[in-house]
Design an enzyme around this catalytic site. Sequence first.
Site, PDB file in Angstrom:
ATOM      1  N   GLU A   1       0.794  -1.243   0.000  1.00 39.57           N
ATOM      2  CA  GLU A   1       0.000   0.000   0.000  1.00 39.57           C
ATOM      3  C   GLU A   1       0.824   1.291   0.000  1.00 39.57           C
ATOM      4  O   GLU A   1       0.676   2.163   0.839  1.00 39.57           O
ATOM      5  CB  GLU A   1      -0.959   0.003   1.214  1.00 39.57           C
ATOM      6  CG  GLU A   1      -1.900  -1.193   1.237  1.00 39.57           C
ATOM      7  CD  GLU A   1      -2.887  -1.153   2.404  1.00 39.57           C
ATOM      8  OE1 GLU A   1      -2.861  -0.196   3.177  1.00 39.57           O
ATOM      9  OE2 GLU A   1      -3.683  -2.098   2.524  1.00 39.57           O
TER      10      GLU A   1
ATOM     11  N   GLU B   1      -6.196 -10.913  -0.499  1.00 37.91           N
ATOM     12  CA  GLU B   1      -6.951 -10.681   0.744  1.00 37.91           C
ATOM     13  C   GLU B   1      -8.454 -10.634   0.466  1.00 37.91           C
ATOM     14  O   GLU B   1      -9.177  -9.795   0.944  1.00 37.91           O
ATOM     15  CB  GLU B   1      -6.511  -9.357   1.383  1.00 37.91           C
ATOM     16  CG  GLU B   1      -5.017  -9.255   1.614  1.00 37.91           C
ATOM     17  CD  GLU B   1      -4.600  -7.959   2.251  1.00 37.91           C
ATOM     18  OE1 GLU B   1      -5.472  -7.271   2.817  1.00 37.91           O
ATOM     19  OE2 GLU B   1      -3.402  -7.624   2.213  1.00 37.91           O
TER      20      GLU B   1
HETATM   21  C1  XIL Z   1      -5.557  -6.035   8.813  1.00 32.81           C
HETATM   22  C2  XIL Z   1      -5.884  -7.211   9.759  1.00 32.81           C
HETATM   23  O1  XIL Z   1      -6.900  -7.992   9.196  1.00 32.81           O
HETATM   24  C3  XIL Z   1      -6.314  -6.661  11.118  1.00 32.81           C
HETATM   25  O2  XIL Z   1      -6.499  -7.743  12.022  1.00 32.81           O
HETATM   26  C4  XIL Z   1      -5.247  -5.725  11.649  1.00 32.81           C
HETATM   27  O3  XIL Z   1      -5.694  -5.166  12.855  1.00 32.81           O
HETATM   28  C5  XIL Z   1      -4.968  -4.603  10.634  1.00 32.81           C
HETATM   29  O4  XIL Z   1      -4.576  -5.170   9.385  1.00 32.81           O
HETATM   30  N1  XIL Z   1      -4.801  -4.546   4.021  1.00 32.81           N
HETATM   31  C6  XIL Z   1      -3.749  -5.294   4.419  1.00 32.81           C
HETATM   32  C7  XIL Z   1      -3.848  -6.143   5.627  1.00 32.81           C
HETATM   33  O5  XIL Z   1      -2.753  -5.411   3.694  1.00 32.81           O
HETATM   34  O6  XIL Z   1      -2.584  -6.316   6.264  1.00 32.81           O
HETATM   35  C8  XIL Z   1      -4.839  -5.576   6.610  1.00 32.81           C
HETATM   36  O7  XIL Z   1      -5.023  -6.566   7.615  1.00 32.81           O
HETATM   37  C9  XIL Z   1      -6.156  -5.286   5.906  1.00 32.81           C
HETATM   38  C10 XIL Z   1      -5.947  -4.282   4.813  1.00 32.81           C
END
Ligand code: XIL
Length: 384
Positions: A147, A256
Amino acid sequence: MRRILGGILIASVVCLDAKETLKVLANQQDFTLGAAAGLTFFAVNQPYKDLLRQEYNTVVSEYQMKFGQLQPERGAYRWIASDSLVAFAEHNGMKVRGHCLVWHKEASFLATGTFTREEMLAILKEHIHEVVGRYRGKIPQWDVVNEAISNNPDSLYRDTFLFRTMGIDYIDSCFRWAREADPDVQLYYNEYWNEGLGPKSDKTFEFVKGLKERGVPIDGVGLQCHFRYDSLPSFADMDTNIKRLAGLGLQVAFTEVDYRIRPPATDSQLAIQKKDYQGTLEVCLANPNCRTFIIWGVADDYSSWIPSSYPGWGEALPFGKNFQPKPAYDGLWESLAARVPGVSIGKPPARKPAPAGHGYAPGLLYLGLWDLLGRREPVGGIIR
Ligand code: XIL
């Protein structure tokens, strides 16, 4: 001889039918199918772990492999959780996908300290060498940087402490350091809103094109795919995007995936969610450079991220309350089974209902106790 061969063929089909799960179907076509494991994993929640090991061939740490978790204080690495997850995967015929080496969030002292550009580069270099080196040969894919592209149409790069302190060329260095630590690991740049076509996806494409042109060792791009069930990019745009990344010689991973609904979901919403998951997987399977599909969580009632980040939303995963498969699971199963000769397209195996699992608190407690006892080996009882 013919009768024996016939017998073996029937036995193999029957055997496959008898044991078919998403993992079996994915393994039959050398496809990486996984889910993110959260803190519940460490609550020794057997049904949670059973679902992971039975249905997926890959596990991602939702939280525990991020910079701030692995290095909560400068130079003081904490390997218990990540080592436990790797041990679980090895014990259960699974792989671990690494997420993520460098992100502007969950960055502990790196985000709160005051460092010169040279100091921050040195800290990142050491972190990447340490982490990728520790899991060399055990983790085949890493999200190196997460990101870094801006959501703002007027700027290319996200305005983070990383960018402000080091300038954007820190990203080239991060990939090069990861490659130094493991010559074989697949190195990804991970992003969201780069799944279809549009300003941010175009910016991401141009950015990774630049990395390739500078000879930076990048192997792939991650498409996070966090969307409302009723508003995601068109599958045609996803397909076009994946193909243009293939033109750069890059792999693509859905990293994700979750499609959130406002609970309680209706049957028609769940049917749309099935189409979302199935359509996204079909786009991936249709492109030779897309061989990874990771779902961001194990089961709805254990998903931390959606309700806290999108209040009022949830039910985003293919497994619902008490680990029961939802229509989205059937969609994934049908698409994978259609590509495995000899597997009859039918109802996926029903999962036995599981007792209510543990939440996050026991997971944290369990890890904390392990820490307190000064234990350094993987968390006991976690790998089975
Ligand atoms: C999120 C997790 O799911 C949460 O448990 C944590 O508190 C914050 O991070 N994009 C990403 C992930 O790349 O690492 C993030 O995961 C969600 C958004």
